[in-house]
Write a protein that holds these residues in place. Structure first.
Motif, PDB file in Angstrom:
ATOM      1  N   ILE A  49       0.843  -1.211  -0.096  1.00 25.37           N
ATOM      2  CA  ILE A  49      -0.044  -0.151   0.087  1.00 25.37           C
ATOM      3  C   ILE A  49       0.937   1.176   0.045  1.00 25.37           C
ATOM      4  O   ILE A  49       0.655   2.418  -0.711  1.00 25.37           O
ATOM      5  CB  ILE A  49      -1.074   0.027   1.184  1.00 25.37           C
ATOM      6  CG1 ILE A  49      -1.850  -1.282   1.127  1.00 25.37           C
ATOM      7  CG2 ILE A  49      -1.630   1.337   1.316  1.00 25.37           C
ATOM      8  CD1 ILE A  49      -2.762  -1.442   2.215  1.00 25.37           C
ATOM      9  N   SER A  50       1.919   1.273   0.862  1.00 27.32           N
ATOM     10  CA  SER A  50       2.803   2.396   0.849  1.00 27.32           C
ATOM     11  C   SER A  50       3.581   2.640  -0.486  1.00 27.32           C
ATOM     12  O   SER A  50       3.570   3.799  -0.895  1.00 27.32           O
ATOM     13  CB  SER A  50       3.792   2.199   2.083  1.00 27.32           C
ATOM     14  OG  SER A  50       4.602   1.174   2.089  1.00 27.32           O
ATOM     15  N   CYS A  51       4.054   1.485  -1.040  1.00 22.64           N
ATOM     16  CA  CYS A  51       4.686   1.798  -2.399  1.00 22.64           C
ATOM     17  C   CYS A  51       3.889   2.162  -3.338  1.00 22.64           C
ATOM     18  O   CYS A  51       4.299   3.093  -4.195  1.00 22.64           O
ATOM     19  CB  CYS A  51       5.173   0.474  -2.793  1.00 22.64           C
ATOM     20  SG  CYS A  51       6.707   0.049  -1.680  1.00 22.64           S
ATOM     21  N   ASN A 241      13.097   8.708   7.951  1.00 28.29           N
ATOM     22  CA  ASN A 241      13.260   9.834   8.044  1.00 28.29           C
ATOM     23  C   ASN A 241      12.953  10.906   6.811  1.00 28.29           C
ATOM     24  O   ASN A 241      12.618  11.988   7.153  1.00 28.29           O
ATOM     25  CB  ASN A 241      14.993  10.147   8.124  1.00 28.29           C
ATOM     26  CG  ASN A 241      15.442   9.981   9.736  1.00 28.29           C
ATOM     27  OD1 ASN A 241      14.666   9.961  10.589  1.00 28.29           O
ATOM     28  ND2 ASN A 241      16.678   9.881   9.559  1.00 28.29           N
ATOM     29  N   LEU A 242      12.677  10.096   5.833  1.00 28.08           N
ATOM     30  CA  LEU A 242      12.162  10.916   4.737  1.00 28.08           C
ATOM     31  C   LEU A 242      10.781  11.464   4.783  1.00 28.08           C
ATOM     32  O   LEU A 242      10.457  12.528   4.414  1.00 28.08           O
ATOM     33  CB  LEU A 242      12.044   9.785   3.518  1.00 28.08           C
ATOM     34  CG  LEU A 242      12.257  10.400   2.003  1.00 28.08           C
ATOM     35  CD1 LEU A 242      12.603   9.410   1.067  1.00 28.08           C
ATOM     36  CD2 LEU A 242      10.849  11.100   1.508  1.00 28.08           C
ATOM     37  N   GLY A 243      10.002  10.781   5.387  1.00 25.85           N
ATOM     38  CA  GLY A 243       8.658  11.319   5.848  1.00 25.85           C
ATOM     39  C   GLY A 243       8.861  12.683   6.731  1.00 25.85           C
ATOM     40  O   GLY A 243       8.268  13.847   6.697  1.00 25.85           O
ATOM     41  N   GLY A 244       9.882  12.490   7.620  1.00 26.51           N
ATOM     42  CA  GLY A 244      10.142  13.690   8.773  1.00 26.51           C
ATOM     43  C   GLY A 244      10.457  14.829   8.121  1.00 26.51           C
ATOM     44  O   GLY A 244      10.178  15.960   8.437  1.00 26.51           O
ATOM     45  N   PHE A 245      11.602  14.732   7.045  1.00 27.87           N
ATOM     46  CA  PHE A 245      12.013  15.833   6.179  1.00 27.87           C
ATOM     47  C   PHE A 245      10.803  16.476   5.631  1.00 27.87           C
ATOM     48  O   PHE A 245      10.965  17.743   5.549  1.00 27.87           O
ATOM     49  CB  PHE A 245      13.180  15.315   5.554  1.00 27.87           C
ATOM     50  CG  PHE A 245      14.330  15.064   6.131  1.00 27.87           C
ATOM     51  CD1 PHE A 245      14.696  15.591   7.078  1.00 27.87           C
ATOM     52  CD2 PHE A 245      15.149  13.877   5.941  1.00 27.87           C
ATOM     53  CE1 PHE A 245      15.886  15.513   7.760  1.00 27.87           C
ATOM     54  CE2 PHE A 245      16.248  13.465   6.680  1.00 27.87           C
ATOM     55  CZ  PHE A 245      16.734  14.187   7.563  1.00 27.87           C
ATOM     56  N   ILE A 246       9.845  15.723   4.970  1.00 22.64           N
ATOM     57  CA  ILE A 246       8.851  16.239   4.348  1.00 22.64           C
ATOM     58  C   ILE A 246       7.871  17.208   5.226  1.00 22.64           C
ATOM     59  O   ILE A 246       7.634  18.338   4.910  1.00 22.64           O
ATOM     60  CB  ILE A 246       8.272  15.270   3.592  1.00 22.64           C
ATOM     61  CG1 ILE A 246       8.785  14.645   2.294  1.00 22.64           C
ATOM     62  CG2 ILE A 246       6.589  16.022   2.879  1.00 22.64           C
ATOM     63  CD1 ILE A 246       8.297  13.403   1.654  1.00 22.64           C
ATOM     64  N   VAL A 295       3.434  11.656   4.350  1.00 22.85           N
ATOM     65  CA  VAL A 295       4.203  11.232   5.208  1.00 22.85           C
ATOM     66  C   VAL A 295       3.896  10.140   5.959  1.00 22.85           C
ATOM     67  O   VAL A 295       4.748   9.382   6.276  1.00 22.85           O
ATOM     68  CB  VAL A 295       4.150  12.633   6.449  1.00 22.85           C
ATOM     69  CG1 VAL A 295       4.935  12.187   7.757  1.00 22.85           C
ATOM     70  CG2 VAL A 295       4.592  13.937   6.079  1.00 22.85           C
ATOM     71  N   LEU A 296       2.468   9.675   6.028  1.00 17.55           N
ATOM     72  CA  LEU A 296       2.264   8.424   6.557  1.00 17.55           C
ATOM     73  C   LEU A 296       2.667   7.479   5.708  1.00 17.55           C
ATOM     74  O   LEU A 296       3.030   6.496   6.220  1.00 17.55           O
ATOM     75  CB  LEU A 296       0.791   8.657   6.639  1.00 17.55           C
ATOM     76  CG  LEU A 296      -0.077   7.063   7.194  1.00 17.55           C
ATOM     77  CD1 LEU A 296       0.540   6.897   8.443  1.00 17.55           C
ATOM     78  CD2 LEU A 296      -1.559   7.167   7.045  1.00 17.55           C
TER      79      LEU A 296
END
Length: 314
Positions: A49-51, A241-246, A295-296
């Motif tokens: 789902i995330s991909c 971290n990628l979601g956190g940077f966004i 982000v999710l």
């Protein structure tokens, strides 16, 4: 009377024949951490789902015209007379405070968010990963100095530090790359700690001792033996971290020190819409929903990768 003739040839008894199905069986390839992880990920619905969500967002960022025929950078598509109007034919999300198509701006806003998030993640992973690899391998004074420098950066609140950097160099002309630099400067220490701990654990293993005994140099040991065996936890923390940077980019843009006003960003859209939220909530809700989903999706991807790469969770 015996059937064996004197002087005749002696025929050896036939051994049990090997079944044909077993004759073609090849030796199974030994399983590895990455093979097992990919096997688990392909069967994990959270990963799939995330991909899927991330794939749609990437296509949206690269080819936004596939999703919206309107160009939000064209002033002719905006009309103050229709400002804050609700959804209508040709404008499924309605219009924002300037009368621009909200759907088109939301679609085009994905590009800056993903570029900043991915660029910052790669830069922080390279800087923190290499520093952690060197500090963990050599130890001693090298490790002490690197760890103390890392603790200094850890003591700086991320958003506050990025806000200071962004406001100081706002007029430098670097655009979105100033945001990337600010988040990278404050984001690499976490990767450093993860890589350092993984290298310290791996460098005492038998395969490293054997490589040293065979005369392998430090560079070969670090990049050929230690790095592949220390990558798993770094990949996990990098994905999360990628979601956190966004989200951090959106926060900086909301505060006015992120993406320049001439660009389009979900954080800028939220900042502009919050002033008239009670009169027109949709201009804030739609970019906020897209930001939250993005982000999710990356956090879900990181959790799935962590579960697949952590042997303790198997």
């Amino acid at each position: 009377m015996s059937d064996i003739q004197p002087g005749g040839p002696v025929i050896a008894p036939e051994e049990n024949p090997v079944p044909a199905s077993q004759q073609n069986v090849k030796a199974a390839k030994p399983a590895s951490l990455w093979t097992d992880a990919w096997h688990d990920l392909r069967r994990n619905p959270v990963f799939i789902i995330s991909c899927g969500i991330i794939a749609v967002l990437v296509v949206m960022a690269v080819w936004p015209s596939l999703f919206s025929p309107l160009d939000p950078f064209d002033a002719r598509t905006c009309d103050l007379v229709t400002a804050r109007q609700g959804p209508s034919n040709g404008h499924p999300f309605g219009r924002d405070n300037l009368g621009c198509d909200l759907y088109a701006r939301t679609v085009y806003g994905a590009a800056n968010s993903l570029v900043i998030g991915i660029s910052t993640t790669i830069a922080a992973a390279i800087i923190g990963g290499l520093a952690g690899l060197v500090a963990g391998f050599f130890g001693g004074k090298t490790d002490t100095v690197a760890s103390r420098i890392t603790e200094i950066f850890f003591a700086i609140p991320s958003i506050l530090g990025a806000l200071l950097i962004g406001s100081t160099f706002r007029d430098s002309g670097f655009g979105i790359w100033l945001v990337v630099a600010a988040l990278t400067i404050l984001g690499w220490p976490m990767t450093f700690r993860i890589m350092r701990a993984a290298v310290i654990t791996a460098k005492n293993q038998d395969f490293v001792v054997a490589a040293k005994a065979l005369g392998a140099g430090s560079g070969r040991i670090m990049f050929r033996h230690l790095l592949p065996n220390a990558l798993a936890p770094v990949i996990v923390i990098t994905t999360i971290n990628l979601g956190g940077f966004i989200a951090a980019e959106a926060a900086l843009s909301y505060l006015g020190v992120g993406v320049p006003p001439s660009e389009i960003s979900w954080g800028l859209m939220i900042s502009d819409a919050q002033r008239r939220f009670l009169d027109a909530p949709l201009p804030l809700i739609f970019p906020a929903v897209f930001l939250s989903i993005t982000v999710l999706a990356f956090i879900m991807l990181g959790d799935a990768v962590r579960d697949a790469l952590d042997p303790k969770l198997r």
